[in-house]
Motif scaffolding. Structure first.
Motif, PDB file in Angstrom:
ATOM      1  N   TYR A   1       0.865  -1.177   0.000  1.00  0.00           N
ATOM      2  CA  TYR A   1       0.000   0.000   0.000  1.00  0.00           C
ATOM      3  C   TYR A   1       0.895   1.219   0.000  1.00  0.00           C
ATOM      4  CZ  TYR A   1      -3.563   3.294   1.723  1.00  0.00           C
ATOM      5  OH  TYR A   1      -4.417   4.342   1.877  1.00  0.00           O
TER       6      TYR A   1
ATOM      7  N   ILE B   1       1.140   5.667  -0.555  1.00  0.00           N
ATOM      8  CA  ILE B   1       0.393   6.928  -0.468  1.00  0.00           C
ATOM      9  C   ILE B   1       1.315   8.067  -0.873  1.00  0.00           C
ATOM     10  CG2 ILE B   1      -0.948   8.442   1.053  1.00  0.00           C
ATOM     11  CD1 ILE B   1      -1.109   6.087   3.013  1.00  0.00           C
TER      12      ILE B   1
ATOM     13  N   ARG C   1      -2.862   0.495  -4.186  1.00  0.00           N
ATOM     14  CA  ARG C   1      -2.505  -0.813  -3.626  1.00  0.00           C
ATOM     15  C   ARG C   1      -1.668  -1.569  -4.646  1.00  0.00           C
ATOM     16  NH1 ARG C   1      -4.063  -1.502   1.286  1.00  0.00           N
ATOM     17  NH2 ARG C   1      -5.845  -0.322   2.038  1.00  0.00           N
TER      18      ARG C   1
ATOM     19  N   PHE D   1       5.831  13.821  -0.573  1.00  0.00           N
ATOM     20  CA  PHE D   1       6.555  12.619  -0.208  1.00  0.00           C
ATOM     21  C   PHE D   1       5.661  11.387  -0.253  1.00  0.00           C
ATOM     22  CE2 PHE D   1       5.117  12.834   4.188  1.00  0.00           C
ATOM     23  CZ  PHE D   1       5.026  14.189   4.447  1.00  0.00           C
TER      24      PHE D   1
ATOM     25  N   ASN E   1       3.464   0.973   3.119  1.00  0.00           N
ATOM     26  CA  ASN E   1       3.078   0.129   4.237  1.00  0.00           C
ATOM     27  C   ASN E   1       3.304  -1.312   3.835  1.00  0.00           C
ATOM     28  OD1 ASN E   1       0.930  -1.678   5.604  1.00  0.00           O
ATOM     29  ND2 ASN E   1       1.081   0.102   6.915  1.00  0.00           N
TER      30      ASN E   1
ATOM     31  N   GLY F   1       0.271  -6.790   6.436  1.00  0.00           N
ATOM     32  CA  GLY F   1       0.215  -7.746   7.533  1.00  0.00           C
ATOM     33  C   GLY F   1      -0.203  -7.051   8.808  1.00  0.00           C
ATOM     34  N   SER F   2       0.542  -7.300   9.875  1.00  0.00           N
ATOM     35  CA  SER F   2       0.211  -6.683  11.150  1.00  0.00           C
ATOM     36  C   SER F   2       0.924  -5.346  11.343  1.00  0.00           C
ATOM     37  CB  SER F   2       0.586  -7.619  12.294  1.00  0.00           C
ATOM     38  OG  SER F   2       1.979  -7.882  12.263  1.00  0.00           O
ATOM     39  N   ASN F   3       1.639  -4.914  10.307  1.00  0.00           N
ATOM     40  CA  ASN F   3       2.391  -3.665  10.427  1.00  0.00           C
ATOM     41  C   ASN F   3       1.511  -2.508   9.989  1.00  0.00           C
ATOM     42  OD1 ASN F   3       4.211  -1.623  10.518  1.00  0.00           O
ATOM     43  ND2 ASN F   3       5.452  -2.349   8.818  1.00  0.00           N
ATOM     44  N   TYR F   4       1.157  -1.621  10.903  1.00  0.00           N
ATOM     45  CA  TYR F   4       0.315  -0.492  10.554  1.00  0.00           C
ATOM     46  C   TYR F   4       1.096   0.788  10.486  1.00  0.00           C
ATOM     47  CZ  TYR F   4       0.375  -1.366  15.541  1.00  0.00           C
ATOM     48  OH  TYR F   4       0.771  -1.696  16.803  1.00  0.00           O
ATOM     49  N   LYS F   5       2.421   0.701  10.547  1.00  0.00           N
ATOM     50  CA  LYS F   5       3.228   1.891  10.424  1.00  0.00           C
ATOM     51  C   LYS F   5       3.578   2.143   8.967  1.00  0.00           C
ATOM     52  CE  LYS F   5       6.389   0.537  13.295  1.00  0.00           C
ATOM     53  NZ  LYS F   5       7.710   0.573  13.958  1.00  0.00           N
ATOM     54  N   LEU F   6       3.567   3.435   8.614  1.00  0.00           N
ATOM     55  CA  LEU F   6       4.022   3.831   7.300  1.00  0.00           C
ATOM     56  C   LEU F   6       5.510   4.180   7.352  1.00  0.00           C
ATOM     57  CD1 LEU F   6       1.121   6.201   6.147  1.00  0.00           C
ATOM     58  CD2 LEU F   6       1.505   3.825   5.484  1.00  0.00           C
TER      59      LEU F   6
ATOM     60  N   PHE G   1       8.141   6.609   5.441  1.00  0.00           N
ATOM     61  CA  PHE G   1       8.069   7.811   4.611  1.00  0.00           C
ATOM     62  C   PHE G   1       9.381   8.069   3.881  1.00  0.00           C
ATOM     63  CE2 PHE G   1       4.036   9.563   5.909  1.00  0.00           C
ATOM     64  CZ  PHE G   1       3.813   8.993   7.137  1.00  0.00           C
TER      65      PHE G   1
ATOM     66  N   PHE H   1       0.015   8.422  16.327  1.00  0.00           N
ATOM     67  CA  PHE H   1       1.468   8.513  16.145  1.00  0.00           C
ATOM     68  C   PHE H   1       1.944   9.931  16.474  1.00  0.00           C
ATOM     69  CE2 PHE H   1       1.561   4.614  13.570  1.00  0.00           C
ATOM     70  CZ  PHE H   1       0.270   4.562  13.098  1.00  0.00           C
TER      71      PHE H   1
ATOM     72  N   GLN I   1      -5.401  -1.775  10.413  1.00  0.00           N
ATOM     73  CA  GLN I   1      -4.124  -2.186   9.852  1.00  0.00           C
ATOM     74  C   GLN I   1      -3.999  -1.709   8.420  1.00  0.00           C
ATOM     75  OE1 GLN I   1      -3.931  -6.398  10.281  1.00  0.00           O
ATOM     76  NE2 GLN I   1      -3.833  -6.346  12.498  1.00  0.00           N
ATOM     77  N   GLY I   2      -2.855  -1.122   8.137  1.00  0.00           N
ATOM     78  CA  GLY I   2      -2.523  -0.836   6.752  1.00  0.00           C
ATOM     79  C   GLY I   2      -3.174   0.382   6.154  1.00  0.00           C
TER      80      GLY I   2
ATOM     81  N   TYR J   1      -2.468   7.609   6.987  1.00  0.00           N
ATOM     82  CA  TYR J   1      -2.559   8.484   8.153  1.00  0.00           C
ATOM     83  C   TYR J   1      -3.320   9.753   7.804  1.00  0.00           C
ATOM     84  CZ  TYR J   1       1.652   6.117  10.102  1.00  0.00           C
ATOM     85  OH  TYR J   1       2.565   5.222  10.581  1.00  0.00           O
TER      86      TYR J   1
END
Lengths: 113, 112
Positions: A32, A34, A51, A89, A93, A96-101, A103, B33, B97-98, B101
């Motif tokens: 994913y 952005i 996506r 910018f 992502n 899976g279980s990772n919800y952090k982007l 950058f 965050f 999830q995913g 932001y």
């Protein structure tokens, strides 16, 4: 593209031209992506997302292209306007279980009237 | 209009002060965050939270702590402000999830 040293990559275009801003992402598992726009003194704003099951997505005056083979993302802005001047910018992502982007450091777009 | 609200746009604090930066979101997002943004360094993650009362360290947590007592509010605390904490601080939230932001407008903190 990504920044080198302390300086952001810059792109300067004439009003009315098309702009292309590039981003090399890092994780081949990312699914994913952005693009954000950040004007001076403001928080980043969402522009468009895509996506990994797509290679192109269009919005209003903007198009995002995704090339997973070379891990490359681009943002095309049609008929660039002075109000488009900002730092752009990309973010990825890995799903899976990772919800952090993650950058990129951004590209400064300057539109000359 | 959904939003992430940061309580202050500009703050000036003295070295050694305890500083609170507040962030509230009205989107019922699970994840919140805190980033700082410095020229040439991009966005660096300080702390994040994926649920009420849960928190995890980001890439640069030293000198900071956080609090998330309610789902909509995520506070960043500078225990003893130092000049190297002068920066733009950005709060963001996302759902599940995913997702992407949504950012707040930022707080530009100057420590003198």
């Amino acid at each position: 593209g990504e920044s080198v040293g302390l300086h952001l990559p810059t792109l300067s275009v004439q009003e009315g031209d098309n702009s292309i801003i590039n981003c090399a992402y890092s994780n081949s598992a990312s699914d994913y992506f952005i693009w954000y726009k950040q004007e001076s003194g403001k928080g980043p704003q969402f522009i468009i997302d895509i996506r990994s099951n797509m290679d192109k997505r269009q919005g209003q005056r903007v198009t995002v292209l995704l090339n997973k083979t070379v891990k490359h993302l681009s943002l095309q802005i049609a008929a660039t306007q002075p109000g488009d001047s900002a730092v752009y910018f990309c973010a990825e992502n890995s799903g899976g279980s990772n919800y952090k982007l993650t950058f990129g450091k951004g590209t400064l777009l300057t539109v000359n009237p | 209009d959904v939003k992430v609200t940061q309580s202050s746009r500009y703050l000036v604090k003295r070295t050694g002060e305890k500083v609170f930066l507040e962030c509230v979101q009205d989107m019922d997002h699970e994840n919140m965050f805190w980033y700082r943004q410095d020229p040439g360094l991009g966005l660096r993650l300080i702390y994040f939270s994926y649920d009420v009362k849960m928190k995890e360290k980001g890439d640069i947590p030293e000198g900071y702590s956080v609090s998330r007592e309610k789902k909509e509010r995520f506070s960043l605390i500078l225990e003893s402000a130092s000049t190297n904490q002068t920066s733009m601080y950005l709060c963001a939230s996302s759902r599940g999830q995913g997702g992407g932001y949504t950012f707040g407008s930022g707080t530009r903190l100057t420590v003198v």
